[in-house]
Design an enzyme around this catalytic site. Structure first.
Site, PDB file in Angstrom:
ATOM      1  N   ARG A 110      -1.575 -18.353 -12.391  1.00 19.22           N
ATOM      2  CA  ARG A 110      -0.334 -19.058 -12.691  1.00 19.22           C
ATOM      3  C   ARG A 110       0.781 -18.048 -12.959  1.00 19.22           C
ATOM      4  NH1 ARG A 110       1.816 -24.000 -11.655  1.00 19.22           N
ATOM      5  NH2 ARG A 110       2.713 -25.041 -13.462  1.00 19.22           N
ATOM      6  N   THR A 411       3.078 -27.376  -2.429  1.00 12.40           N
ATOM      7  CA  THR A 411       1.743 -26.940  -2.839  1.00 12.40           C
ATOM      8  C   THR A 411       0.750 -27.187  -1.718  1.00 12.40           C
ATOM      9  OG1 THR A 411       2.288 -27.535  -5.106  1.00 12.40           O
ATOM     10  CG2 THR A 411      -0.025 -27.123  -4.666  1.00 12.40           C
ATOM     11  N   GLU A 431       5.738 -24.315  -6.148  1.00  9.56           N
ATOM     12  CA  GLU A 431       6.278 -25.473  -6.886  1.00  9.56           C
ATOM     13  C   GLU A 431       7.042 -26.413  -5.953  1.00  9.56           C
ATOM     14  OE1 GLU A 431       6.130 -28.009  -8.860  1.00  9.56           O
ATOM     15  OE2 GLU A 431       8.282 -28.179  -9.067  1.00  9.56           O
ATOM     16  N   GLU A 450       8.410 -22.128 -10.344  1.00 11.26           N
ATOM     17  CA  GLU A 450       7.345 -22.698 -11.182  1.00 11.26           C
ATOM     18  C   GLU A 450       7.793 -22.951 -12.620  1.00 11.26           C
ATOM     19  OE1 GLU A 450       4.266 -24.368  -9.844  1.00 11.26           O
ATOM     20  OE2 GLU A 450       4.583 -22.473  -8.806  1.00 11.26           O
ATOM     21  N   GLY A 497       0.580 -32.232  -4.927  1.00 12.79           N
ATOM     22  CA  GLY A 497       1.197 -33.489  -5.326  1.00 12.79           C
ATOM     23  C   GLY A 497       1.724 -33.532  -6.749  1.00 12.79           C
TER      24      GLY A 497
HETATM   25  N1  GLU Z   1       3.893 -26.915  -9.677  1.00  8.35           N
HETATM   26  C1  GLU Z   1       3.014 -28.029  -9.674  1.00  8.35           C
HETATM   27  C2  GLU Z   1       1.870 -27.848 -10.641  1.00  8.35           C
HETATM   28  O1  GLU Z   1       1.477 -26.764 -10.887  1.00  8.35           O
HETATM   29  C3  GLU Z   1       2.480 -28.330  -8.320  1.00  8.35           C
HETATM   30  C4  GLU Z   1       3.567 -28.794  -7.413  1.00  8.35           C
HETATM   31  C5  GLU Z   1       3.162 -29.803  -6.392  1.00  8.35           C
HETATM   32  O2  GLU Z   1       1.985 -29.988  -6.120  1.00  8.35           O
HETATM   33  O3  GLU Z   1       4.049 -30.429  -5.833  1.00  8.35           O
HETATM   34  O4  GLU Z   1       1.353 -28.787 -11.148  1.00  8.35           O
END
Ligand code: GLU
Length: 593
Positions: A110, A411, A431, A450, A497
């Site tokens: 992360r 993602t 993100e 992010e 998602g």
């Molecule tokens: N940044 C999101 C997360 O870490 C994921 C973004 C997405 O899947 O659209 O939960």
């Protein structure tokens, strides 16, 4: 981004237009075949959203690489072909089953906040920065974790070095790939902000417009950047020549003179990049109907929320219920688990996350008592994971909060497995679709946004676990998941998602483990997501009427997630991707028999 493209038709179109678009380019070198969403066979398997990435993973497996090598090769290729979803400017979570030891390991890749970032970083004049402005900014860029994830995975468990694992991706970046409708649509949807940055416009808006469907898109800058990393290692990015360029890009975004966008600079410094690590974390674990389900621990909320919901569902025999009752329980368990996620889960290196209690059967039993014949009013309050539980006499701990975060289709998730029984479930992201919109000049990759996964303000009276902080990792929903049966891997899944990741993974698991569907059916089935909000978001074909009679209300969501998965059977592998969503994914096996 949504897409309604038809992959079969696209393949034919691409093959024709390719000849027109490339002139003297060696057309044979560019992949044009259609992708298939299901593959059954032996020798190893790969499932991704993209034919090039799946081919890269299979190529590595065929050359004797293992599931980890294949996962890195596929991920690097997605950095080329899905540059708006993933790449070395972003982060992700890598879950790995090691056949030699029977252990599940995870890498936390992360992104981190700069060490100078405080809780009010996204507040100006007492008010949160408009979300869209925060997204397209230097401020939203966290220190990338993906390069460190690849290096860590290969060093610990791979058989290949970075140079070997990046080789297929470098080839795709150099020879190019055929632009499909999704890529064109995603570029067009981002065109205004891409046009605001000299570096991004140059790469993704050649001639001032999105690349045409069927044309060949090359990214030689990225090929060169991958080569640099292959040669010097990922330290090239964290402490080497790329580090200064990333810092410069974040601190002084390369805006086009006269842009009307408000683009805030970011706080990232060389020390932030140099301090980055992608640590191994203990996976989350719950047992579910005799199986062992492993997922991603904080800073992701994926493992804890999927796990808590499974524990709640395990209090009833979901498979014996009517379909309506099974879905009712799925929706209610999701809402309850989301209430607890929103209240308690953040970066566990910074905040105290009661993970053991959130995943305990006793807590789940207390929460399950709140599921009645009718849908509970949402948002439901968070529970008290304090070790003192009163089955069927729950004491709500306070007002509920809804998810408060996004559901984008950026993602990407990939799943790999090899002939030795090693399995990888890997979700990675920048993100938003297109990340923060800013390409590092001449380097061929976008930076992430992010840090907009942090909550900008505290809506929980001082208790918000997901406010920005120095070096902190924003809470994620990514939920790469591996399921074992008696110590053997049987299933691996994941999806993009945003916060719908959690419910999609949960729904795929319930579909497969409780409702008698095959993995391809479990992935294809219509989805609904209840994240502790007044209405359930549901795809158009999700069955609603009987659930409405129980008090559930629905809002339309045309498309939720883009899952991939692999099932390991006594006979080999079933690799599965989406048949339709996001244009359909790509599954492959080493030997289709
Ligand atoms: N940044 C999101 C997360 O870490 C994921 C973004 C997405 O899947 O659209 O939960």
């Amino acid at each position: 981004m949504r897409s309604s493209r038809q992959p079969a038709a696209l393949g034919a179109l691409a093959a024709v237009v390719l000849v027109l678009a490339t002139g003297t380019a060696p057309a044979a070198a560019v992949r044009t075949e259609d992708k298939v969403p299901v593959a059954v066979g032996t020798g190893g398997a790969v499932a991704t959203v993209d034919a090039e990435a799946t081919a890269a993973g299979l190529q590595v497996l065929r050359r004797g690489g293992n599931a980890v090598d294949a996962a890195v090769a596929a991920a690097a290729t997605l950095g080329v072909t899905e540059p708006y979803s993933a790449g070395i400017g972003g982060g992700g979570f890598f879950v790995y089953f090691d056949a030699a030891t029977g252990q599940v390991h995870t890498i936390d890749g992360r992104e981190t906040a700069p060490l100078t970032m405080g809780p009010d970083a996204f507040v100006e004049d007492g008010a949160p920065i408009p979300f869209g402005e925060a997204v397209t900014s230097g401020l939203s860029a966290g220190v990338p974790g993906t390069p460190a994830t690849w290096a860590t995975a290969l060093e610990r468990w791979g058989t290949m070095n970075l140079r070997q694992a990046l080789h297929p991706a470098i080839a795709v970046a150099r020879r190019g790939f055929v632009v499909d409708q999704t890529f064109a649509d995603q570029t067009a949807a981002n065109a205004d902000r891409f046009a605001a940055f000299t570096s991004t416009a140059e790469l993704f808006l050649p001639g001032g417009a999105p690349p045409e469907v069927g044309s060949v898109f090359r990214n030689r800058d990225l090929a060169d950047t991958y080569r640099l990393i292959a040669k010097d290692g990922v330290q090239a990015l964290y402490t080497g020549e790329l580090a200064q360029e990333i810092v410069d890009t974040v601190q002084s975004p390369p805006t086009v003179p006269g842009t009307t966008l408000t683009v805030r600079p970011g706080l990232m410094q060389l020390g932030d990049l140099a301090a980055y690590t992608a640590p191994l974390r203990e996976p989350t674990h719950v047992s579910y109907r005799g199986l062992d389900v492993y997922g991603m621990a904080p800073p992701s909320s994926g493992g804890s929320t999927v796990g808590e919901a499974l524990n709640i569902l395990e209090t009833v025999d979901v498979g014996a219920l009517s379909r309506t009752q099974a879905l009712h329980h799925y929706l209610e368990a999701s809402a309850l688990a989301f209430a607890d996620r929103n209240r308690y889960v953040g970066d566990s290196d910074v905040v105290d996350v009661p993970l053991g209690e959130l995943l305990s059967d006793d807590f789940a039993a207390e929460r399950a008592c709140l599921i009645g014949e009718a849908a509970a009013p949402k948002p439901v309050p968070a529970g008290s994971p304090d070790g003192e539980y009163a089955p069927c006499d729950p004491a709500p701990a306070g007002p509920g909060t809804d998810a408060g975060d996004g559901e984008g289709l950026s993602t990407t998730h990939l799943t790999t497995a090899d002939r030795w029984g090693n399995v990888v479930a890997y979700t990675l992201t920048i993100e938003s679709t297109g990340g923060n919109g800013i390409v590092v000049p001449d380097r061929g990759f976008l930076l992430n946004n992010e840090l907009t996964d942090f909550n900008f303000t505290d809506g929980q009276g001082g208790a918000d676990p997901n406010l920005p902080g120095p070096g902190k990792r924003p809470r994620s929903s990514m939920a790469p998941t591996i399921v074992l049966d008696d110590g053997r891997p049987v299933l691996a899944v994941g999806t993009p998602g945003g916060s719908t990741i959690i419910t999609t993974v949960l729904q795929v698991l319930v579909n497969r483990l409780d409702l008698g569907m095959t993995l391809p059916e479990a992935i294809a089935a219509p989805r609904a997501t209840q994240r502790n909000t007044a209405s359930v978001q549901a795809e158009p074909t999700f069955p609603r009427t009987d659930l409405e009679a129980l008090g559930h209300t629905f809002a339309d969501n045309p498309e939720i997630g883009a899952a991939t998965g692999i099932e390991l059977t006594p006979d080999g592998f079933v690799a599965a991707a989406e048949p339709v969503r996001r244009g359909g994914g790509s599954a492959g096996v080493v030997d289709a028999g």
